[in-house]
Structures are given as C-alpha cells and as structure tokens.
Design an enzyme around this catalytic site. Structure first.
Site, PDB file in Angstrom:
ATOM      1  N   GLY A 231       2.793   0.445  -5.588  1.00  0.00           N
ATOM      2  CA  GLY A 231       3.333   1.110  -6.774  1.00  0.00           C
ATOM      3  C   GLY A 231       2.275   1.514  -7.787  1.00  0.00           C
ATOM      4  CG  ASN A 232      -1.564  -0.578  -7.963  1.00  0.00           C
ATOM      5  OD1 ASN A 232      -1.182  -0.279  -6.835  1.00  0.00           O
ATOM      6  ND2 ASN A 232      -2.705  -1.182  -8.192  1.00  0.00           N
TER       7      ASN A 232
ATOM      8  CE  LYS B 104      12.818  -2.690  -2.955  1.00  0.00           C
ATOM      9  NZ  LYS B 104      11.494  -3.259  -3.212  1.00  0.00           N
TER      10      LYS B 104
ATOM     11  CE  LYS C 235       3.530   0.222  -0.291  1.00  0.00           C
ATOM     12  NZ  LYS C 235       3.711  -1.188  -0.564  1.00  0.00           N
TER      13      LYS C 235
ATOM     14  CE  LYS D  54       1.124  -4.942  -1.263  1.00  0.00           C
ATOM     15  NZ  LYS D  54       2.567  -4.820  -1.534  1.00  0.00           N
TER      16      LYS D  54
END
Lengths: 319, 319
Positions: free
Chosen positions: B13-14, B131, B216, B278
């Site tokens: 997101g960053n 979510k 994602k 991740k």
C-alpha cells in the site's frame, strides 16, 4: 479475402446498454452476453477478433458518481475515470465472451489491455471542445462548475447545459507492441476501451492523461491499421448507412468506396456524433491499409456474421 | 542466481498512498512516481519485472463513492469495483514507470493486464469473511446495510463496524497464458492488481465475479510460481521481518528457510493482515519453484535495489 480474417470489431453503445434501460450492471452484463453471442459466431467461423468498445453511458454514470460524492471523497479526474471504466467494461466484455466460447466448447480466455492513446495538445479540438460528457446541468450548475472546476459547457437545449471536452485525433496507441504480440500469439483481446485513455507528452514530465475523449471509432480504425487487419466492423443499431437520412429520397447504401464516402462526408450526410466517426474511421482504415482486400463494414450488432458475409450492412472499400 | 533475473515485485500500500495523506489522485501519482524510481533501478540492472500491487485504500474510497451516490446512480458491485480500480491503478503505475524509464533513455512502454483470479466457492473463507473493506460504520449503519445489501460486518472497535468480505485462496490466474506470452516477449507488465478480480466458475453460467478480496501477496506468489521467476519481492514499509515484534527480545531476521518461516507462522509471529500473507506467499513460491536459487525477499520499498542485493530485507529460501 482470406477464409479466416483478422477483424477489429468496434462495439457501439447498444452492445452494452439499451436506451430504454437504466443501464445498471446487471443489464450491462446481460447485453454484453448477447453481444458475446454475435462475436462468438465470428470466432466459430475461424476469425480472429480484436474487440474495441465505447463507454458513453458508463463514463457519464461514473462521473456522476464522482460528482455526487465529491464532498465526501476526492474525485477522480476525467482521464483516470476513463482508465477505471476501461477496466470495468473490459472485465465484463472479456468475461461474457470467455463464457460464451466456453459454452461452445472452447477454453480460450479473452484478455483486456489497458490502452492509452497519444493525442497532441496542439490539436484544434483542445480549442473547441465538442464532446458532451456527464449529466444535464442547469445554468447555475454550469456556471458553478466552470468557476470551480474549469468545465466548459454548451447549451444543449433551452436552459440545459452539458460539460463538453475536446475530442482530439488519436495519434499513437502507446501499447501497440504488446497488443500486436498478443494478437500474433493468437489471443482474443479487448483494447482501446472508450477510445483509449487520452495522454499527451510533455517534454519534461513525460506522458500524462488529459481531460478529453477520443472517438472510439477513430481509435479503432488506428488500431485496425496498426494491426494490418483484413476487416474492421463498426457494429451499431442500423442495418445500413443511409444518405439523405429521414428525407423522402433516403437511400440505404450497401457499398461505397473511400472517395464516395468522403464526398458524402463533405456534403454533411453523416452526423458528427454518430455515423460521421464510423465513416471517417472506415476511410482512414481502407486508405491506410496495404491489403487490397481491406474493407470496413458498418452494420447491425445483432447480425454480425451476416454483416461480415455481405448479407446486411454497408461495406466501404478503398476503390 | 542469474545476473538478469525475472522478478515479480509486489507493491504494498505504501507504494501508492502514505498513511498521513488523504490519498487523492495527485498524491497517488506522486507516490507512484517515487516507486517507479525504485523499479527503474531494477530495470536498469537488467532485471525483468512483473509488477503487482494492492488496492486497499483505493477500493475503500471507490466503494465509498459508490455508497454516497447510491441514491442517484446505480452502484457497482464489489468485483466490478475491483475491475475498475485495476484499470485506474494499472494506468497510473504503468504510466509513471514508463515515464521514469523514458527519463533514463528507454522507450519501453509498461502494460497493464486486467486479471481475474479463480477462487472456489467451497473455500472456508466464504463461511467466515475476515477482510475489512470500506469505511467505519456505526451500529445502525451496519444493521441497515446487512438488511439491505446483505453485508456482513465485524466490530472493529467499540461501536465501530466495518464490512468484511471473504478472502479466499487464489487458485488460478485466468489470463496466465497471455501474461506469460507478454513476459516471454520482453514486456514489462502490471498484473493481478488488488490481488486480481475474484471469479468463480458456475457449471451452467461459466465464470462470474464474486464479492471477495484476494490477498495480493498470495496472488503475487501464484503469479511468480506460474511464471517460474527467479525472485519475488514483497516491497513494504519495514527493513526486515521481525520475530517477537515489539517485545524486548525482538529480532530482525535477514534470512529464513521455508520450514523456519512456517514454524514462526504457526507460533503466530506474523499478523494476519500484514506480514502473514507475505510470509505465506514467500513459502508458497519457494516451495513450488523448480529453481534451486528461487527466493522471496521482503524488504523496504525505498531500497529495492539494496534489498535485491541482500543489503537489507529478509530473504526466504526453500532450504
């Protein structure tokens, strides 16, 4: 003409939304599914399709959503809105055609390319915006939006205004190399949605989106030229192009060459917002094509295979 | 490890929005441009990138726009919203990287694929949506939206609710053949935006979108596996993965193998909504890879080349 043609199929607004409908997502998917049936008929005949589409009602509704929510959440500029709608409509068109092909026993998956199209800020269209977008505004709203957002508007009826944006000539499809590779690899693709996202090149910054709308028929013709296709089909609501439209001597035309088409254009036979860009796109394509058999067809969406076979529609050739 | 690697770069997101910002389009383009600088450093070294990205703040804002305007104009369902945001964000990420490469003397054009990802409606995630999407709702709003739209919500703070949607496991990237062809042809591409548009297969209807969000990082790992890349990089805000995070014995880890990573996962070292996916994506990729040198890197977005060189970040390998 080869048995199995490479064809750009440019879908008009009626492929996705019917005038009598609200145009909501359920209706759009249903209409897209019917359109997919027409497209699959062509695929079944062995033709290779590159699909383009307009975005008229959808971009209008998108901008309206933007506008209504503007006090609550930051708005998306015009060109970013076009990019969003390309994604949403491409998803829908690709999915409904993938499904239709699946029902016919094929496992092909249709792909959507986000497509940007270069325009020139020196294009005269930027000095005279003509393309109406979004909802009808009253005089006060038109003035307020000019003040606040810099919108240019035109009076479209007594006391009724609409925002107008430039409709510049498409110069270059930026993603053409990747699109060509996909087509050469056999992919069925959706590209140039809504005429493509208009971008201009700034010497210092690079490419950037511009608030404009590229005519989808002209963008489709450029794509057809770049891909050196056999045929471009402009699918629309009428059976044939007419001259002297709505006059006692109206005549439906089943064939014209580029010279004849240009003469009729100059005479003003084809309205700017509807048939005009299709005819211009047809002329652009057949005149640029290196293929002697290249042709453009303008015909009814509901009879795509018949139009390709010459049973309906208007065929435009170079000579 | 080959000198010139094929790399999936998963942008967090960053890369697009900073927490202290409103997150408007101007800010998103500025952040994307900075991210593009990091990506271009990798391209300059001869690596071939496939870029994926999240859509957290953007899809939330998109749905909010939808919601605010719902009385005026038909809303777009969740999955259609994801498709729109893929188009908009893909346009932005591709354009800013194309521009950055242009400033460095390259004429490469980055392309965006609209990507759909198959999920299974029997996935347990559909029975337990977790979510959060969209804005914070009060109790009355949560109840009204459940009544009207069927939204499931969870209490995220005292009297504060958010809509929750399922986050099913990605099973198949539907457009993978076309994506693979583009990558083999040398294209730099953006794909699987927001984790991909979740679709399920209905025996009679075919593919259809579902109201869900695919993580994602997991989608990126699937893409990395399918493309048999050398490295997957999860670019985020921290320098290294930590164990015993925020405890006196916190330890930053510069390397772990898949077994160690899995043990720490089971211990609950990695929060579900941030580092967990991740690590899971990293495990999925290195264990599935046929390349002995395959690795996953979790590292800081602002030091992409350093992370690839092992000067920062956490490297996860199979053994």
């Amino acid at each position: 003409m080869p048995d199995k043609q490479l064809i750009v199929v440019a879908l008009g607004g009626n492929a996705i939304s019917q005038p009598h409908q609200e145009g909501n997502v359920k209706e759009q998917f249903e209409n897209s599914a019917a359109t997919a049936g027409q497209l699959a008929d062509l695929v079944d005949q062995g033709h290779h399709l590159v699909i383009t589409h307009g975005n008229g009602p959808q971009i209008g509704n998108f901008l309206l959503r933007n506008e209504v929510a503007a006090g609550v959440i930051y708005p998306l500029p015009m060109e970013v809105a076009v990019a969003h709608v390309q994604g949403g409509m491409g998803f829908m068109i690709a999915q409904t055609l993938t499904n239709e092909l699946g029902r016919r026993g094929s496992s092909r998956v249709v792909n959507t390319f986000i497509t940007t199209v270069l325009v020139d800020l020196a294009d005269p269209a930027f000095r005279d915006p003509t393309k109406p977008v979004g909802r009808v505004l009253n005089k006060e709203e038109a003035a307020a939006n000019y003040e606040k957002e810099g919108w240019q508007t035109k009076e479209v009826g007594p006391g009724e205004f609409r925002r107008v944006v430039p409709s510049p000539v498409p110069i270059n499809i930026m993603e053409i190399d990747a699109i060509r590779r996909a087509v050469e690899g056999g992919d069925l693709i959706v590209a140039c949605g809504g005429g493509g996202i208009p971008v201009a090149r700034d010497p210092s910054y690079g490419l950037h989106g511009v608030a404009a709308v590229i005519d989808k028929d002209l963008a489709s013709a450029l794509l057809a030229t770049d891909l050196d296709v056999d045929t471009i089909m402009f699918m629309t609501g009428v059976d044939r192009v007419a001259v002297n439209f709505n006059k006692p001597d109206q005549r439906d035309v089943d064939h014209m060459n580029a010279d004849q088409a240009r003469r009729w254009m100059v005479e003003g036979q084809f309205p700017r917002g509807s048939m005009g860009p299709k005819i211009q796109g047809a002329i652009n394509f057949v005149e640029a094509s290196r293929k002697p058999h290249a042709r453009a067809i303008i015909g009814p969406l509901g009879r795509a295979a018949d139009a390709l076979a010459g049973k309906t529609g208007t065929c435009i050739t170079k000579s």
